[in-house]
Motif scaffolding. Structure first.
Motif, PDB file in Angstrom:
ATOM      1  N   UNK A  66      -3.698   4.029  47.327  1.00 16.68           N
ATOM      2  CA  UNK A  66      -3.371   4.682  46.059  1.00 16.68           C
ATOM      3  C   UNK A  66      -1.862   4.537  45.873  1.00 16.68           C
ATOM      4  N   UNK A  67      -1.338   5.013  44.764  1.00 19.67           N
ATOM      5  CA  UNK A  67       0.107   4.939  44.532  1.00 19.67           C
ATOM      6  C   UNK A  67       0.869   5.850  45.496  1.00 19.67           C
ATOM      7  N   UNK A  68       0.198   6.834  46.071  1.00 12.26           N
ATOM      8  CA  UNK A  68       0.858   7.775  46.975  1.00 12.26           C
ATOM      9  C   UNK A  68       0.719   7.387  48.438  1.00 12.26           C
ATOM     10  N   UNK A  69      -0.295   6.594  48.786  1.00 10.48           N
ATOM     11  CA  UNK A  69      -0.603   6.385  50.181  1.00 10.48           C
ATOM     12  C   UNK A  69      -1.334   5.041  50.338  1.00 10.48           C
ATOM     13  N   UNK A  70      -0.831   4.179  51.203  1.00  4.28           N
ATOM     14  CA  UNK A  70      -1.455   2.864  51.419  1.00  4.28           C
ATOM     15  C   UNK A  70      -2.823   2.955  52.086  1.00  4.28           C
ATOM     16  N   UNK A  71      -3.058   4.003  52.858  1.00  4.43           N
ATOM     17  CA  UNK A  71      -4.333   4.163  53.566  1.00  4.43           C
ATOM     18  C   UNK A  71      -4.883   5.562  53.335  1.00  4.43           C
ATOM     19  N   UNK A  72      -5.160   5.886  52.099  1.00  7.82           N
ATOM     20  CA  UNK A  72      -5.683   7.196  51.733  1.00  7.82           C
ATOM     21  C   UNK A  72      -7.140   7.334  52.167  1.00  7.82           C
ATOM     22  N   UNK A  73      -7.460   8.458  52.806  1.00  9.72           N
ATOM     23  CA  UNK A  73      -8.843   8.702  53.249  1.00  9.72           C
ATOM     24  C   UNK A  73      -9.781   8.755  52.067  1.00  9.72           C
ATOM     25  N   UNK A  74     -10.912   8.061  52.167  1.00 11.38           N
ATOM     26  CA  UNK A  74     -11.943   8.112  51.140  1.00 11.38           C
ATOM     27  C   UNK A  74     -13.186   8.786  51.696  1.00 11.38           C
ATOM     28  N   UNK A  75     -13.131   9.263  52.925  1.00 14.36           N
ATOM     29  CA  UNK A  75     -14.267   9.957  53.524  1.00 14.36           C
ATOM     30  C   UNK A  75     -13.741  11.177  54.290  1.00 14.36           C
ATOM     31  N   UNK A  76     -14.520  12.245  54.281  1.00  5.94           N
ATOM     32  CA  UNK A  76     -14.146  13.432  55.054  1.00  5.94           C
ATOM     33  C   UNK A  76     -14.371  13.157  56.532  1.00  5.94           C
ATOM     34  N   UNK A  77     -13.511  13.708  57.361  1.00 10.70           N
ATOM     35  CA  UNK A  77     -13.661  13.580  58.803  1.00 10.70           C
ATOM     36  C   UNK A  77     -13.475  14.940  59.444  1.00 10.70           C
ATOM     37  N   UNK A  78     -14.387  15.310  60.323  1.00 14.44           N
ATOM     38  CA  UNK A  78     -14.257  16.539  61.110  1.00 14.44           C
ATOM     39  C   UNK A  78     -14.365  16.147  62.572  1.00 14.44           C
ATOM     40  N   UNK A  79     -13.332  16.462  63.332  1.00 16.43           N
ATOM     41  CA  UNK A  79     -13.294  16.151  64.759  1.00 16.43           C
ATOM     42  C   UNK A  79     -13.232  17.475  65.505  1.00 16.43           C
ATOM     43  N   UNK A  95     -10.085  19.426  64.032  1.00 16.31           N
ATOM     44  CA  UNK A  95      -9.194  18.642  63.181  1.00 16.31           C
ATOM     45  C   UNK A  95     -10.001  18.179  61.968  1.00 16.31           C
ATOM     46  N   UNK A  96      -9.455  18.415  60.764  1.00 18.69           N
ATOM     47  CA  UNK A  96     -10.185  18.100  59.536  1.00 18.69           C
ATOM     48  C   UNK A  96      -9.314  17.235  58.630  1.00 18.69           C
ATOM     49  N   UNK A  97      -9.873  16.125  58.143  1.00 20.85           N
ATOM     50  CA  UNK A  97      -9.215  15.250  57.185  1.00 20.85           C
ATOM     51  C   UNK A  97     -10.079  15.228  55.930  1.00 20.85           C
ATOM     52  N   UNK A  98      -9.563  15.795  54.840  1.00 25.21           N
ATOM     53  CA  UNK A  98     -10.323  15.844  53.584  1.00 25.21           C
ATOM     54  C   UNK A  98      -9.982  14.635  52.726  1.00 25.21           C
ATOM     55  N   UNK A  99     -10.992  13.926  52.295  1.00 31.31           N
ATOM     56  CA  UNK A  99     -10.817  12.714  51.494  1.00 31.31           C
ATOM     57  C   UNK A  99     -10.204  13.030  50.138  1.00 31.31           C
ATOM     58  N   UNK A 100      -9.298  12.157  49.715  1.00 32.65           N
ATOM     59  CA  UNK A 100      -8.759  12.235  48.360  1.00 32.65           C
ATOM     60  C   UNK A 100      -8.084  13.537  48.017  1.00 32.65           C
ATOM     61  N   UNK A 101      -7.344  14.129  48.952  1.00 27.98           N
ATOM     62  CA  UNK A 101      -6.744  15.428  48.682  1.00 27.98           C
ATOM     63  C   UNK A 101      -5.428  15.325  47.911  1.00 27.98           C
ATOM     64  N   UNK A 102      -4.940  14.100  47.647  1.00 25.15           N
ATOM     65  CA  UNK A 102      -3.706  13.974  46.888  1.00 25.15           C
ATOM     66  C   UNK A 102      -3.966  14.271  45.407  1.00 25.15           C
TER      67      UNK A 102
END
Length: 82
Positions: free
Chosen positions: A25-38, A59-66
């Motif tokens: 995206x314009x904000x991030x070259x490798x923006x998450x497009x999927x949720x991840x829960x570790x 650890x939680x990574x939410x997709x598209x949070x920008x």
């Protein structure tokens, strides 16, 4: 998935990383497009006292949070955030 060695943990993380979806995206070259829960559960025994100790790290990574207005997301990328 339970693991009992550093090698098994590394293998699991590599598999999860390979399944992760990312897009630029314009904000991030490798923006998450999927949720991840570790979730990391750790169990140990105090050597001297024999007491069992347990802990959990999440650890939680939410997709598209920008912000959509700043990310420049359009089309399919925009639909992912809704």
């Amino acid at each position: 998935e339970p693991v009992d060695s550093v090698e098994a943990a590394n293998s699991l993380v590599r598999r999860a990383s390979a399944a992760r979806a990312v897009e630029a995206t314009q904000m991030n070259d490798t923006s998450s497009r999927s949720h991840t829960i570790f979730m990391l559960y750790i169990t140990g025994v105090h050597k001297d006292a024999g007491q069992k100790l347990e802990g959990c790290l999440n650890l939680v990574d939410l997709a598209g949070s920008e912000r959509v207005s700043r990310s420049g997301a359009q089309g399919a990328r925009l639909k992912e955030t809704c």
